[in-house]
Design an enzyme around this catalytic site. Structure first.
Site, PDB file in Angstrom:
ATOM      1  N   LYS A 212      47.563  32.345  39.111  1.00  0.00           N
ATOM      2  CA  LYS A 212      48.681  32.857  39.879  1.00  0.00           C
ATOM      3  C   LYS A 212      48.742  31.568  41.039  1.00  0.00           C
ATOM      4  CE  LYS A 212      49.317  37.447  39.415  1.00  0.00           C
ATOM      5  NZ  LYS A 212      48.952  38.831  39.438  1.00  0.00           N
ATOM      6  N   ARG A 248      42.439  41.060  35.078  1.00  0.00           N
ATOM      7  CA  ARG A 248      43.815  40.847  34.113  1.00  0.00           C
ATOM      8  C   ARG A 248      43.848  39.235  33.793  1.00  0.00           C
ATOM      9  NH1 ARG A 248      49.066  39.853  34.342  1.00  0.00           N
ATOM     10  NH2 ARG A 248      50.488  40.948  33.121  1.00  0.00           N
TER      11      ARG A 248
END
Ligand code: HH2
Length: 269
Positions: A212, A248
């Site tokens: 991210k 995740r």
């Protein structure tokens, strides 16, 4: 069985995911990718047919079902690995659960449709409720919080209550702080720093930090999603150390290795 956090491998069947650029579009290529993640030690797979990347185009219900259902059916035919479906749409969740998915991963926390919570209850599947401010198209425009940790915990508590009021069993609910969804880098870092507050709500926590953008706020040279493995592993280990139940991730092999080394150090082998 080790007590380490579970690893959820990401399988995108989309042409425009931010993290893997659509390399896995098409059921054949996506199935190959899913097999690889299973071989690398994934504990579960998260199948998604719509990108939640900031600015991503919406996908119709029928297209999304046509992307994810053949993949879930093919996986179910050859593996018992738990499968989650990453979708906002109740009709997609219903089709995916019928095909063999056991967890509905909803980045809107059952707010996309007025039917969402009732559908989740009727399906009897597990549900991951994620925090997002705004919607995927606009969420990064101007995120604002009084106190991001308290705001996210209050939101997720309220969404869990709403799910339970609609008939979802408490034991089937997961919570996710939604790293990168309507948050500035400082918001993401604050949520990670105080993960104990979210874990303390008493539900299993799912954490998505892999590749991210907040990693780039710490290391400006990590421009491409693929440059962010070190930061992804650091954040996954941090999450595991602070009690998250699952992470995740895109890089399954590396994450399993990192979590296993941490576990071995802690438990002595
Ligand atoms: N992050 C993404 C997608 N779905 N679901 C949960 N529960 N938590 C997350 O943090 C999360 C999520 C974004 O990652 P990616 O799948 O790589 O991108 P895209 O949505 O573009 O496929």
């Amino acid at each position: 069985m080790s007590a380490r956090a579970l690893v959820m491998g990401v399988v995108n069947v989309t042409p425009d995911s931010f993290s893997d650029g659509g390399r896995f579009l098409g059921p054949g290529a996506a199935l190959e990718h899913a097999r690889r993640l299973i071989a690398e030690g994934a504990d579960m797979l998260d199948v998604g047919g719509e990108s939640t990347r900031p600015g991503a185009d919406p996908v119709t219900e029928a297209d999304e079902i046509a992307r994810v259902v053949p993949l879930i059916e093919a996986l179910r035919a050859e593996s018992a690995i738990p499968i989650s479906i990453d979708t906002m749409k109740p009709a997609v969740a219903r089709a995916a659960v019928a095909a063999g998915a056991g967890l509905w991963n909803d980045v809107t926390a059952l707010r996309w449709s007025p039917d969402s919570a009732a559908v989740a209850a009727g399906l009897g599947c597990e549900v991951a409720l994620m925090h997002m401010q705004g919607d995927p198209r606009t969420m990064q425009a101007e995120p604002r919080y009084e106190d991001v940790v308290s705001d996210v915990c209050a939101f997720l508590s309220a969404r869990a209550e709403a799910a339970m009021a609609a008939g979802v069993e408490r034991s089937r609910i997961w919570l996710d702080p939604g790293i990168g969804f309507g948050k500035r880098p400082r918001h993401n870092l604050a949520l990670l720093r105080r993960l104990d507050r979210l874990v303390g709500l008493g539900f299993p926590v799912l954490l998505g930090v892999s590749r991210k953008r907040f990693i780039r706020s710490v290391d400006p040279s990590a421009v491409e999603a693929g440059d962010r493995l070190g930061g992804s592993l650091a954040a996954a280990l941090w999450g595991a150390a602070h009690g998250v139940a699952a992470v995740r991730v895109h890089d399954v092999r590396e994450t399993v290795q990192a979590l296993e080394v941490r576990r071995a150090i802690q438990e002595g082998g």
